[in-house]
Scaffold this active site. Structure first.
Site, PDB file in Angstrom:
ATOM      1  N   LYS A 199       0.866  -1.177   0.000  1.00  0.00           N
ATOM      2  CA  LYS A 199       0.000   0.000   0.000  1.00  0.00           C
ATOM      3  C   LYS A 199       0.898   1.221   0.000  1.00  0.00           C
ATOM      4  O   LYS A 199       1.700   1.420   0.920  1.00  0.00           O
ATOM      5  CB  LYS A 199      -0.904  -0.002   1.225  1.00  0.00           C
ATOM      6  N   LYS A 252      -2.080  -1.496  -3.898  1.00  0.00           N
ATOM      7  CA  LYS A 252      -2.965  -0.331  -3.874  1.00  0.00           C
ATOM      8  C   LYS A 252      -2.148   0.942  -3.952  1.00  0.00           C
ATOM      9  O   LYS A 252      -1.190   1.055  -3.187  1.00  0.00           O
ATOM     10  CB  LYS A 252      -3.751  -0.379  -2.563  1.00  0.00           C
TER      11      LYS A 252
HETATM   12  C1  PBG Z   1      -7.392   3.725   5.271  1.00  0.00           C
HETATM   13  C2  PBG Z   1      -7.731   3.459   3.851  1.00  0.00           C
HETATM   14  C3  PBG Z   1      -7.517   4.365   2.809  1.00  0.00           C
HETATM   15  C4  PBG Z   1      -8.078   3.778   1.673  1.00  0.00           C
HETATM   16  C5  PBG Z   1      -8.573   2.521   2.040  1.00  0.00           C
HETATM   17  N1  PBG Z   1      -8.337   2.337   3.395  1.00  0.00           N
HETATM   18  C6  PBG Z   1      -6.974   5.735   2.813  1.00  0.00           C
HETATM   19  C7  PBG Z   1      -5.650   5.999   3.358  1.00  0.00           C
HETATM   20  O1  PBG Z   1      -4.823   5.112   3.582  1.00  0.00           O
HETATM   21  O2  PBG Z   1      -5.401   7.177   3.620  1.00  0.00           O
HETATM   22  C8  PBG Z   1      -8.113   4.442   0.333  1.00  0.00           C
HETATM   23  C9  PBG Z   1      -9.105   3.934  -0.635  1.00  0.00           C
HETATM   24  C10 PBG Z   1      -9.389   4.844  -1.766  1.00  0.00           C
HETATM   25  O3  PBG Z   1      -8.737   5.888  -1.985  1.00  0.00           O
HETATM   26  O4  PBG Z   1     -10.316   4.515  -2.523  1.00  0.00           O
HETATM   27  N2  PBG Z   1      -6.693   2.842   5.991  1.00  0.00           N
END
Ligand code: PBG
Length: 329
Positions: A199, A252
């Site tokens: 991520k 992601k």
């Molecule tokens: C938070 C989380 C995020 C997303 C999914 N879970 C945002 C972040 O890490 O700030 C982002 C998903 C998206 O942008 O569609 N843990």
């Protein structure tokens, strides 16, 4: 005109629809999709300005959306809660409240649809008054091991309510192993873990943070989420998550990180998921609303490309619509 003296003419394999279909390498299907849904504890449906077509849903609207999704062939959802400001604390205790919005919603959905595959997010950002995925100390550092204790509680609360798949998105070190152990000890050996393995600290999450009002109050997420410049580091995270007991691993965002999807695909036998995040969705939507791109074509192409890169599972805000488009042919 003389014909060219060439033996190989790849175009012969593209000359009609039947022949093109013979050797099409990638098939996109609604079975690949997980549909992210935003929920809130208030009443009614609230629009999300930067994500046209997505809403914060109350229970009634959520039920309608899930019913529609199932009719369209989308059989799995992932829930993201907008938590009211008054419930947010520095340590995010609300994340482990068995009567909280997420566990309650899981139970409601489970009662109504025993077969629905419910995925839940594990991270503190919706619950934490600092807007970070972990607990922040007085110097602004994100505390790893202290956070994991809360995350395990959060995961157990979700499993107890009936979640099928726990998806830790927090990027703390060691959380997959700790959650696996917690689940097994509590008798949830059948609950799966979908680890957000690679991520990235991405600017493409902006609209999501608007949707949940969950942006960090100070600092950024770069001490826990990965540097967008790195691919090898994803292999290290993958090796750890796999050894800690992850059942599936996620990359992601998806579209800007197709190389990472393909790298992980080649380095593991686990299923790979990819998350087409809010910013990817918003870009497509905005261009299509302006009439600059044709939505069905570009949305399906973006999803097909994510699958071609090696993703088995795709989390996408387009899930329902894409399922309908695929059915239309
Ligand atoms: C938070 C989380 C995020 C997303 C999914 N879970 C945002 C972040 O890490 O700030 C982002 C998903 C998206 O942008 O569609 N843990």
């Amino acid at each position: 005109m003389d014909t060219l003296d060439i033996i190989q003419r790849p175009r012969r394999n593209r000359k009609n629809a039947v022949i093109r279909a013979f050797h099409r390498e990638t098939q996109l299907s609604a079975e690949n999709f997980i549909y992210p849904l935003f929920i809130h504890g208030g009443t009614g449906t609230e629009a999300i300005a930067s994500m046209p077509g997505c809403f914060r849903l109350d229970k009634e609207a959520l039920f309608k959306e899930v019913e529609g999704a199932l009719e369209d062939g989308v059989r799995s959802v992932v829930l993201f809660p907008a938590i009211e400001e008054a419930l947010k604390t520095p340590t995010g205790e609300e994340a482990g409240n068995p009567e909280g919005l997420v566990p309650q919603t899981i139970r409601d959905l489970r009662d109504r649809w025993p077969e629905l595959v419910i995925v839940t997010d594990v991270a503190l950002d919706p619950y934490n008054s600092d807007g970070h995925d972990g607990i922040v100390d007085t110097e602004g550092r994100i505390l790893n091991d202290e956070t994991i204790e809360v995350l395990v509680k959060q995961a157990l609360t979700q499993a107890d309510a009936g979640a099928d798949i726990i998806a830790p998105s927090d990027m703390m070190d060691g959380r997959v192993g700790a959650i696996r152990e917690g689940l097994d000890i509590a008798g949830f050996a059948d609950v799966s873990i979908l680890a957000y393995t690679a991520k990235y600290a991405s600017k493409f999450y902006g609209p999501f943070r608007d949707a949940l009002d969950s942006a960090p109050k100070s600092g950024d997420k770069k001490t826990y989420q990965m540097d967008p410049a790195n691919a090898r580091e994803a292999l290290r995270e993958a090796a750890l998550d796999e050894s800690e007991g992850a059942d599936m691993m996620m990359v992601k965002p998806a579209g800007p990180y197709l190389d990472v999807i393909s790298l992980l695909r080649e380095s593991t036998t686990l299923p790979i998921a990819a998350y087409q995040v809010s910013g990817e969705y918003a870009m497509l939507k905005a261009a299509c609303q302006n009439g600059w791109l044709e939505e069905k074509g570009v949305a399906l192409e973006s999803l097909l490309s994510i699958k071609r890169a090696g993703a088995d599972i795709i989390l996408t805000y387009y899930a329902r619509q894409a399922a309908r488009w695929l059915r239309e042919g």
